[in-house]
Write a protein that holds these residues in place. Structure first.
Motif, mmCIF file in Angstrom:
data_model
loop_
_atom_site.group_PDB
_atom_site.id
_atom_site.type_symbol
_atom_site.label_atom_id
_atom_site.label_comp_id
_atom_site.label_asym_id
_atom_site.label_seq_id
_atom_site.Cartn_x
_atom_site.Cartn_y
_atom_site.Cartn_z
ATOM 1 N N GLN A 98 14.034 103.354 55.580
ATOM 2 C CA GLN A 98 15.159 103.878 56.201
ATOM 3 C C GLN A 98 15.314 105.488 56.348
ATOM 4 O O GLN A 98 14.697 105.824 55.833
ATOM 5 N N ASN A 155 20.034 102.752 66.331
ATOM 6 C CA ASN A 155 20.372 101.898 64.673
ATOM 7 C C ASN A 155 19.261 101.313 64.105
ATOM 8 O O ASN A 155 19.122 101.371 62.852
ATOM 9 N N VAL A 156 18.959 99.462 64.771
ATOM 10 C CA VAL A 156 17.247 99.218 63.878
ATOM 11 C C VAL A 156 16.393 99.211 64.745
ATOM 12 O O VAL A 156 16.519 98.733 66.614
ATOM 13 N N THR A 178 15.744 101.149 60.181
ATOM 14 C CA THR A 178 17.935 100.990 60.356
ATOM 15 C C THR A 178 17.574 102.962 60.467
ATOM 16 O O THR A 178 17.379 103.637 58.992
ATOM 17 N N TYR A 185 26.440 101.169 64.642
ATOM 18 C CA TYR A 185 25.407 99.752 64.407
ATOM 19 C C TYR A 185 26.657 98.987 65.161
ATOM 20 O O TYR A 185 27.750 99.210 65.811
#
Length: 275
Positions: A98, A155-156, A178, A185
């Motif tokens: 993260q 975002n991811v 992430t 998102y």
């Protein structure tokens, strides 16, 4: 899932498959926390049907007496048959996959296990990191570690590392990173099916929607065309019915039951859009 006093799952067909851990030591952003966790205790599929699967969790947490929802967090689960010469790849990093502030970075590190024993001598091994993007796979670094910053993540980011031994791929590891500093998102809205699987005679219509992270407000008109990249249950590029390639742009996609059968009952992939 429901659990007994020992923390083991009690659901029909899944008795003892999972164990609930109320306080599992976890490192997030360099700080140690004791967090709820779910441990897989048994094989989730029979060996005759092994493939790649995904565990997803979403829900709410309490912060200073206020209930706060969090979006679905998912993790690839690689299920493979052990042949007595089995390699497994584990990817770990120093920030729990993260990134929370603009310009932040983390370092993914590859660990290799052979027949359950961690490899310490990396002579003869080589590495290929791959970004699994909506526009297709992109080769990245070739070291055993890979630095990922917020500028690398829309975002991811689904990240794969293919590990080779003497030139041949022996196993692959996955990470999903992430970037919580992104203002938006993506959620996937699915219609046309009853439940969470595509049954015979059904067609799932999947529509991506951008969501403003700060408020949770959906912005369905912000991005009108998305780039999809679809793979089957074995991770091979897959062409949906009516499409000419596995990578394409569209506002939404339709997945038929026949598509699911051709994909060996599972589809993965990625979707991206530009604001």
């Amino acid at each position: 899932l429901t659990f007994d006093s020992n923390g083991l799952s009690t659901n029909a067909g899944m008795v003892g498959f999972f164990k609930k851990i109320d306080a599992c030591p976890t490192n997030v952003g360099g700080t140690s926390y004791n967090l709820p966790a779910l441990r897989v205790m048994k094989n989730l599929v029979p060996i005759s049907g092994y493939d790649n699967d995904r565990i997803t969790v979403s829900g709410t947490i309490e912060v200073s007496g206020t209930s706060v929802g969090f979006n679905a967090i998912s993790k690839e689960v690689i299920i493979q048959e052990s042949t007595g010469n089995q390699y497994d790849v584990l990817i770990t990093n120093n920030k729990g996959s993260q990134l929370v502030t603009t310009g932040e970075s983390l370092t993914d590190n590859v660990r290799i296990f052979k027949d359950g024993v961690e490899v310490t001598d990396y002579t003869g091994y080589s590495f290929q990191w791959v970004k699994m993007l909506g526009t297709g796979d992109v080769n990245w670094g070739t070291a055993r570690t890979q630095v990922v910053s917020t500028s690398d993540v829309d975002n991811v980011l689904k990240l794969r590392c293919d590990v080779k031994k003497d030139g041949s791929v022996v196993a692959s590891g996955y990470d999903e990173i992430t970037d919580f500093s992104d203002p938006y998102y993506v959620i996937l809205k699915i219609t046309g099916i009853s439940g969470n699987t595509v049954r015979k005679g059904e067609t799932a219509v999947i529509t991506p929607v951008a969501v403003l992270r700060s408020t949770g407000e959906e912005k369905p008109n912000l991005i009108k065309s998305w780039t999809f990249s679809i793979k089957d249950n074995a991770g091979v590029a897959f062409v949906l019915t009516g499409k000419s390639s596995a990578t394409f742009t569209a506002a939404s996609i339709s997945v038929t039951y026949e598509d699911m059968v051709r994909a060996k009952m599972g589809l993965t992939g990625s979707v991206s859009g530009t604001v």
